[in-house]
Structure formats: structure tokens, C-alpha cells
Write a protein that holds these residues in place. Sequence first.
Motif, mmCIF file in Angstrom:
data_model
loop_
_atom_site.group_PDB
_atom_site.id
_atom_site.type_symbol
_atom_site.label_atom_id
_atom_site.label_comp_id
_atom_site.label_asym_id
_atom_site.label_seq_id
_atom_site.Cartn_x
_atom_site.Cartn_y
_atom_site.Cartn_z
ATOM 1 N N LYS A 62 0.887 -1.232 0.018
ATOM 2 C CA LYS A 62 0.059 0.113 0.041
ATOM 3 C C LYS A 62 1.030 1.252 -0.033
ATOM 4 N N PHE A 63 0.280 2.421 -0.548
ATOM 5 C CA PHE A 63 0.976 3.701 -0.338
ATOM 6 C C PHE A 63 0.799 4.169 0.804
ATOM 7 N N SER A 64 2.070 4.987 1.161
ATOM 8 C CA SER A 64 1.921 5.576 2.537
ATOM 9 C C SER A 64 1.991 7.044 2.436
ATOM 10 N N ARG A 65 1.797 7.675 3.424
ATOM 11 C CA ARG A 65 1.633 8.870 3.588
ATOM 12 C C ARG A 65 2.879 9.892 3.069
ATOM 13 N N ASP A 66 4.201 9.221 3.435
ATOM 14 C CA ASP A 66 5.376 9.628 3.250
ATOM 15 C C ASP A 66 5.837 9.936 1.692
ATOM 16 N N GLU A 67 5.240 8.591 0.910
ATOM 17 C CA GLU A 67 5.578 8.879 -0.408
ATOM 18 C C GLU A 67 4.939 9.897 -0.968
ATOM 19 N N ASP A 102 -4.708 12.115 4.271
ATOM 20 C CA ASP A 102 -5.180 10.354 4.325
ATOM 21 C C ASP A 102 -6.052 10.029 3.296
ATOM 22 N N VAL A 105 -4.379 9.509 0.029
ATOM 23 C CA VAL A 105 -3.677 8.255 -0.086
ATOM 24 C C VAL A 105 -4.679 7.303 -0.236
ATOM 25 N N TRP A 106 -5.720 7.240 0.497
ATOM 26 C CA TRP A 106 -6.731 6.154 0.329
ATOM 27 C C TRP A 106 -7.311 5.857 -1.329
ATOM 28 N N ASN A 109 -4.827 4.141 -3.212
ATOM 29 C CA ASN A 109 -4.629 2.891 -2.879
ATOM 30 C C ASN A 109 -5.908 2.144 -3.501
ATOM 31 N N ARG A 163 7.390 3.930 -7.566
ATOM 32 C CA ARG A 163 7.484 2.500 -7.318
ATOM 33 C C ARG A 163 7.741 1.577 -8.632
#
Length: 317
Positions: A62-67, A102, A105-106, A109, A163
Motif C-alpha cells: 500500500k502507498f504511504s503518506r510519506d511517499e 490520508d 492516499v486512500w 490505494n 514505485r
Amino acid sequence: MNWVNKKKLLVIETIKYNSQQYVDINNLWCALHSTFNMANNCQVDTSILDEISDKSIVPWLKFSRDEFKFALSSCKNSSTPGPDKLSWNHLKTIFDDIECHDTFVWIANACINLEYWLSHFKTSTMIIISKPNKKSYNSPKSFRPIVLLNMMGKLIKKVIGERLQFHTVSNDFIHLSQLGGLKFKSTTDAGIVLMHAIRTGWVKNLTTSTLVFDITQFFPSLNHQLLSLIIKKAGFDQRISSFFADYLVNRKTNYSWSNLSSPTFNINIRVGQSSVFSPILSALYLSLFIYILENQLKNLKIPTSFISFVDDSLFIS
């Protein structure tokens, strides 16, 4: 009287396509679309992929917030907004709110999990600009399109593209001779490889010959059907290959010439040269050609190697 003076022609009235002069703006749009999408509706033989072995599947996390924070930090506020009129500065302000961050990011994903790219992100505007230092500008080939995309989609693509770069490096799908548009590789590497080949020849009292070539209309001609199958060959998670199978279809664009705008056109080929996906997708696409060419040269016992820098390449003998 003013009406008897020589009339200054509109720029479009100097354009010729197939020996026909375009004084009708609708004809001009068709000429531009045909020029920039010359490989439109061309059929490809996907059986050539049988010559390439499948790579092992690499898990997709899954993608992260930091990415997203990292991807957004490198975006310049001076970039031209897309059709949604948002700028990178707008998104940076929005991302200051953790809940908004967030949610974004959701959404990213969800696009991967549902193997779906929103139609809102599939629309674009192509700004037509003139190529520099042309002797004349009476042909559509003297111009090129700059693709403007919706900014929210561009940010998600930046993270996905990052990625893809690392995943591709980890499973060695990209051919070693490909030195352009990829992480950890540059024009300096191309120069070093060429000098190494020349000096190796000197040791053996051999002279090195090279042939430089450019693949015309490379980026506009990438076939979407073949590209989605190549991504599957490269060892990406099934969700990724299915995502790109949807990402690449039902795309729409309109052309902008000065203050004139065209109707909407469908595009079923091309990867935009300025797109964040362009470096990695074009590298994956070109790997297919290079692997097949390498096998053919070996079978013919021709001692030729090559260096590829995106759509510019070099044969070395």
C-alpha cells in the motif's frame, strides 16, 4: 480603404497537410490529431512476447503518506495547471490537513485495488507549440503538443511511477544497455560504457564503429495493448497490470492552438513525452525490442552490441 489592403493571414492558413491547405479550423484539428497519432489503430502482433520469459511476481504494498509528501515536495509551484485548474501549490495547501492527506492516499490505494483509473484523470489538453529553429512552419510536423493533465491524477502517477522504477530495477527486467530515463542511470553512464567498449577494442587492436539512430515518433506510437502485456511480463502484481490495462484505454484529449480549442478526440495510443510515466513505461516497452534484437544478433553470430538512451540508440561493432 482598409478592405483593399493585403490581408494578414491567420497562422492556420499557412498550414498544409497532404498537400492541402487548411483554411477550415475543423480540418486543422484533424490534421494535428493525425500527425501526432500516426500509429492510431495500427495492429500489433502480441505473439512476439512469447520470446520473452516472465519475471517472478514482485509484491505491491500500500502507498504511504510519506511517499506522497516526498513526491509533492519536488513539484514546482510555477508549473502550468491542468484542465482542473489546480496547481501544485493548491495541493500542498490541501495536504497540510492530515485528514485530506490520508483521504488522498486512500483514493490512490483504491485505484490499485479496484484496478481502475478514474475517467476524470483520463482527460487532457494538448497545447500546440512550435518546434524551435524550423525553416518553415507550414506543416503540422513543425509543431508539437504539450500535454496538460489534471493535477490530482499527476500526483498519484508520480508516486506510482517512483514505485515502478524501483520494482523494475529489483527484478532486472530492464536491459543493461538501457541507460536513459531510469533511476541511477544517466548520460554519463552512456559515455562511460562507450569509452569502455572503445578502449577494450584498442587492447585487441580493433577499431570500434558506431551507428547512431533515433526512433521517430517513439512516444506517440506506443501501443497500449502491447504495453499492458509487457507490464505483466515484467513481474508486477496482477493488480498493477490490470490497473494499466484500464489506465491506457478510453483516454480523451482536446487541442489548444493560441486561443482556439478543438472538440474532444479519443486516443488509444501514445505515452506523453512529458508524463511522469513516460520514462519507465517507454523503457519497459523498449526492453522488448532490445531483448528480441539481442537474440537475433546472437543467432546470426553478429558481434554487435548497443546502448539505448530512451528513443536514441547506438549500435557498436
